[in-house]
Design a protein around this motif. Sequence first.
Motif, PDB file in Angstrom:
ATOM      1  N   GLN A 217      -4.912  12.127   3.053  1.00 46.39           N
ATOM      2  CA  GLN A 217      -5.466  11.559   1.820  1.00 46.39           C
ATOM      3  C   GLN A 217      -5.028  10.093   1.654  1.00 46.39           C
ATOM      4  O   GLN A 217      -4.628   9.665   0.567  1.00 46.39           O
ATOM      5  CB  GLN A 217      -5.028  12.382   0.605  1.00 46.39           C
ATOM      6  CG  GLN A 217      -5.450  13.833   0.634  1.00 46.39           C
ATOM      7  CD  GLN A 217      -6.950  14.025   0.432  1.00 46.39           C
ATOM      8  OE1 GLN A 217      -7.699  13.084   0.238  1.00 46.39           O
ATOM      9  NE2 GLN A 217      -7.390  15.287   0.475  1.00 46.39           N
ATOM     10  N   SER A 218      -5.105   9.349   2.759  1.00 44.96           N
ATOM     11  CA  SER A 218      -4.784   7.906   2.789  1.00 44.96           C
ATOM     12  C   SER A 218      -3.313   7.595   2.509  1.00 44.96           C
ATOM     13  O   SER A 218      -2.969   6.446   2.224  1.00 44.96           O
ATOM     14  CB  SER A 218      -5.676   7.132   1.800  1.00 44.96           C
ATOM     15  OG  SER A 218      -7.033   7.269   2.152  1.00 44.96           O
ATOM     16  N   LYS A 219      -2.444   8.591   2.621  1.00 39.36           N
ATOM     17  CA  LYS A 219      -1.010   8.369   2.481  1.00 39.36           C
ATOM     18  C   LYS A 219      -0.344   8.540   3.844  1.00 39.36           C
ATOM     19  O   LYS A 219      -0.592   9.511   4.551  1.00 39.36           O
ATOM     20  CB  LYS A 219      -0.403   9.335   1.468  1.00 39.36           C
ATOM     21  CG  LYS A 219      -0.862   9.088   0.042  1.00 39.36           C
ATOM     22  CD  LYS A 219      -0.157  10.014  -0.935  1.00 39.36           C
ATOM     23  CE  LYS A 219      -0.588   9.722  -2.367  1.00 39.36           C
ATOM     24  NZ  LYS A 219       0.103  10.604  -3.356  1.00 39.36           N
TER      25      LYS A 219
ATOM     26  N   SER B 261       0.810  -1.215   0.000  1.00 36.08           N
ATOM     27  CA  SER B 261       0.000   0.000   0.000  1.00 36.08           C
ATOM     28  C   SER B 261       0.843   1.264   0.000  1.00 36.08           C
ATOM     29  O   SER B 261       0.344   2.343  -0.338  1.00 36.08           O
ATOM     30  CB  SER B 261      -0.939   0.015   1.201  1.00 36.08           C
ATOM     31  OG  SER B 261      -0.197   0.045   2.400  1.00 36.08           O
TER      32      SER B 261
ATOM     33  N   SER C 215      -8.487   4.558   6.482  1.00 37.89           N
ATOM     34  CA  SER C 215      -8.558   6.003   6.250  1.00 37.89           C
ATOM     35  C   SER C 215      -9.420   6.355   5.051  1.00 37.89           C
ATOM     36  O   SER C 215      -9.946   7.469   4.955  1.00 37.89           O
ATOM     37  CB  SER C 215      -7.150   6.573   6.065  1.00 37.89           C
ATOM     38  OG  SER C 215      -6.546   6.077   4.873  1.00 37.89           O
ATOM     39  N   ARG C 216      -9.596   5.408   4.138  1.00 33.12           N
ATOM     40  CA  ARG C 216     -10.364   5.682   2.926  1.00 33.12           C
ATOM     41  C   ARG C 216     -11.866   5.782   3.191  1.00 33.12           C
ATOM     42  O   ARG C 216     -12.613   6.296   2.360  1.00 33.12           O
ATOM     43  CB  ARG C 216     -10.090   4.593   1.885  1.00 33.12           C
ATOM     44  CG  ARG C 216      -8.622   4.526   1.456  1.00 33.12           C
ATOM     45  CD  ARG C 216      -8.417   3.556   0.304  1.00 33.12           C
ATOM     46  NE  ARG C 216      -7.009   3.493  -0.091  1.00 33.12           N
ATOM     47  CZ  ARG C 216      -6.209   2.456   0.103  1.00 33.12           C
ATOM     48  NH1 ARG C 216      -6.702   1.359   0.667  1.00 33.12           N
ATOM     49  NH2 ARG C 216      -4.955   2.485  -0.280  1.00 33.12           N
TER      50      ARG C 216
END
Length: 296
Positions: A202-204, A136, A177-178
């Motif tokens: 932002q999911s990072k 990921s 987180s998404r």
Amino acid sequence: MNQTIKTLYQLSDNSFDSNHLNDYNLSILLSGDGFSYVVGQGQPLRIIELGSFEFIIPHNGSRILKDEQILNLFSVFVMNHPWLSKPMGRSNVWIENRYATLVPEALYDKNSLNDYLSFNTQIPQNYIQKSDYLPSMDAWNVFALSNEWEKQISLLFPSASIHHASSSFIELIIAQSRIYSSPELVFIYPHRFYFELAYLVQSKLIFYNSFSYSTQEDFIYFVLFSLEQLSLNPEIISICLMGEIDAGSPLHLILTNYLRNVNFASRDNNVVYTYIFDQIPSHYFLTIIHSLQCEL
């Protein structure tokens, strides 16, 4: 005090059939405080059985002696269990400790694992290094575990792969987180003597670290210090809390005293839980349950 194992949770779905173990996948999480295991089946993943246990060991003697006592208790439990050591569809063992660090794929060299770890922490003698690839984030989680633990795990579970629990945690929070509306999230996972903290945008994954603590004041100090270093406003940032921590516990209360938006993580809607698991809070055991879905 005698060495023993305390059962915290032992839950099994009525559909579980120990005569058809090849139909199931097994994940075991092993730490210095205790261990958990979860059995799952199929797609979507259905949780079949879950157990959680605490080691009761006198706090005296050396770390090496304690490791030996832990291995002895764990080994006796597994060997006396009616099916836990038998072959299953897939088996993984996840090690929970602070000896881990992230390395981007572009900088990774499998011959330099010790160098990566020694840069961040002091690794005890007789520890070996391993690594997990995290798809990921296109990075490697380099970790260490006791050589004796590795040997005993291989004897008890010959077909099992060994990974680090933080690998599953990181993969989990990126996936979690998404589903949140907030673009920025801080995830906190308290363990008995340390906690993990991660910051995502932002999911990072932007930041990940673990911190030792012995009091709730230590705990909140490192949380607030991390937020300050990340230039995050405690009045605004969303905090997602997971792990075996209860609402109203000292750690939860001190978080809510200093941070406005503290919530507990939710279960993955794509994982099937039958009613027997309703007695477990929804934010419990998410890392080990997610480990059944990890392709590491």
